[in-house]
Design a protein around this motif. Structure first.
Motif, PDB file in Angstrom:
ATOM      1  N   ILE A 102       0.823  -1.307  -0.088  1.00 58.58           N
ATOM      2  CA  ILE A 102       0.121   0.070  -0.076  1.00 58.58           C
ATOM      3  C   ILE A 102       0.809   1.307   0.141  1.00 58.58           C
ATOM      4  N   LEU A 103       0.639   2.127  -0.805  1.00 63.57           N
ATOM      5  CA  LEU A 103       1.380   3.404  -0.840  1.00 63.57           C
ATOM      6  C   LEU A 103       0.969   4.311   0.286  1.00 63.57           C
ATOM      7  N   GLU A 104       2.074   5.198   0.387  1.00 67.47           N
ATOM      8  CA  GLU A 104       1.823   6.325   1.478  1.00 67.47           C
ATOM      9  C   GLU A 104       0.493   6.983   0.920  1.00 67.47           C
ATOM     10  N   ARG A 105       0.153   7.254   0.047  1.00 73.06           N
ATOM     11  CA  ARG A 105      -0.787   8.172  -0.526  1.00 73.06           C
ATOM     12  C   ARG A 105      -2.220   7.376  -0.488  1.00 73.06           C
ATOM     13  N   PHE A 106      -2.052   6.307   0.255  1.00 75.77           N
ATOM     14  CA  PHE A 106      -3.228   5.384   0.323  1.00 75.77           C
ATOM     15  C   PHE A 106      -3.473   5.117   1.926  1.00 75.77           C
ATOM     16  N   SER A 107      -4.647   5.173   2.319  1.00 78.47           N
ATOM     17  CA  SER A 107      -5.003   5.063   3.669  1.00 78.47           C
ATOM     18  C   SER A 107      -6.202   4.309   3.992  1.00 78.47           C
ATOM     19  N   ALA A 108      -6.426   3.628   4.765  1.00 78.11           N
ATOM     20  CA  ALA A 108      -7.893   2.772   4.932  1.00 78.11           C
ATOM     21  C   ALA A 108      -8.098   2.977   6.626  1.00 78.11           C
ATOM     22  N   GLN A 109      -9.560   2.711   6.761  1.00 76.40           N
ATOM     23  CA  GLN A 109      -9.993   2.685   8.109  1.00 76.40           C
ATOM     24  C   GLN A 109     -11.214   1.758   8.048  1.00 76.40           C
ATOM     25  N   GLN A 110     -11.342   1.159   9.386  1.00 78.61           N
ATOM     26  CA  GLN A 110     -12.615   0.437   9.600  1.00 78.61           C
ATOM     27  C   GLN A 110     -13.421   0.870  10.943  1.00 78.61           C
ATOM     28  N   PHE A 111     -14.566   1.224  10.427  1.00 81.50           N
ATOM     29  CA  PHE A 111     -15.456   1.822  11.521  1.00 81.50           C
ATOM     30  C   PHE A 111     -16.095   0.861  12.530  1.00 81.50           C
ATOM     31  N   PRO A 112     -16.611   1.524  13.611  1.00 81.94           N
ATOM     32  CA  PRO A 112     -17.289   0.554  14.584  1.00 81.94           C
ATOM     33  C   PRO A 112     -18.515  -0.405  13.955  1.00 81.94           C
TER      34      PRO A 112
END
Lengths: 116, 111
Positions: free
Chosen positions: B60-70
């Motif tokens: 995963i590139l540094e320009r990409f990010s992710a998160q998972q919500f409650p």
């Protein structure tokens, strides 16, 4: 290092022929899982089978069968009496190790063309 | 139908822009995985979340990010987009971590 190799880029067969898709994997883990997925032209990835490293028994599901051989690090997939609907890209994948179940490694895929 | 949903199905945007891809896992699945599928790179694992926590990172590139919500849905954020980011982005969910069920994918085109 974890690696999956699918040397066959593309295979073409005529309907009703049997076809085997090859998958060779590399891992230093003693515990791991191997998978096959199908990606039809519609694009969605469909789970076909999972096999763990402790179970070398081959499996048959209808026209599909899988041959797992730890001695050669291979997990080959055979379609018997192929049909046009089997045309798709097939991916072999690996996950494993005590701390590696969070990562999956996919081969580059084999495109199967079944002609009527 | 795998039970995993992804929105949008298609996205066309310009270089330098930022987009957000959304994934809703199968009911009961705690894990979400993101993958990028491009013609020259094949299917590349990007990142894995389990019950809101990041568990593993792949290519995963540094320009990409992710998160998972409650509520367990996940979002993949892609910023400073480049032409080479054009690809099919898949989300997969899993309960046991032993097999994954994939969504239909989001096709991103960067122009």
């Amino acid at each position: 290092a974890q690696k999956v190799t699918q040397a066959q880029t593309e295979i073409s067969v005529v309907e009703k022929e049997d076809v085997t898709l090859d998958c060779v994997y590399e891992t230093r883990d003693t515990t791991y899982y191997l998978f096959w997925y199908k990606q039809p032209p519609s694009g969605e990835l469909v789970f076909l089978i999972r096999r763990n490293s402790f179970d070398e028994q081959n499996e048959i599901s209808g026209r599909y069968s899988w041959n797992f051989q730890k001695s050669t690090s291979s997990f080959n997939f055979t379609i018997t009496a192929s049909q046009v609907v089997d045309s798709a890209v097939y991916f072999c994948a690996l996950s494993g190790g005590a701390y590696n179940f969070n990562k999956f490694y996919f081969g580059s895929g084999t495109k199967l063309n079944v002609k009527p | 139908d795998s039970g995993v949903t992804q929105t949008p199905k298609h996205l066309i945007t310009a270089t330098g822009q930022r987009v957000t891809l959304r994934c809703s896992p199968r009911s009961g699945d705690l894990s979400v995985y993101w993958y990028q599928q491009s013609l020259d790179q094949g299917l590349q694992f990007l990142i894995h979340y389990y019950n809101g926590e990041e568990r593993a990172k792949g290519n995963i590139l540094e320009r990409f990010s992710a998160q998972q919500f409650p509520d367990l849905h996940s979002e993949l954020n892609l910023s400073s987009l480049e032409l080479g980011d054009s690809a099919l982005y898949f989300c997969a969910s899993s309960l046991s971590g032993r097999e994954q069920y994939f969504g239909p994918g989001t096709r991103l085109t960067v122009t």
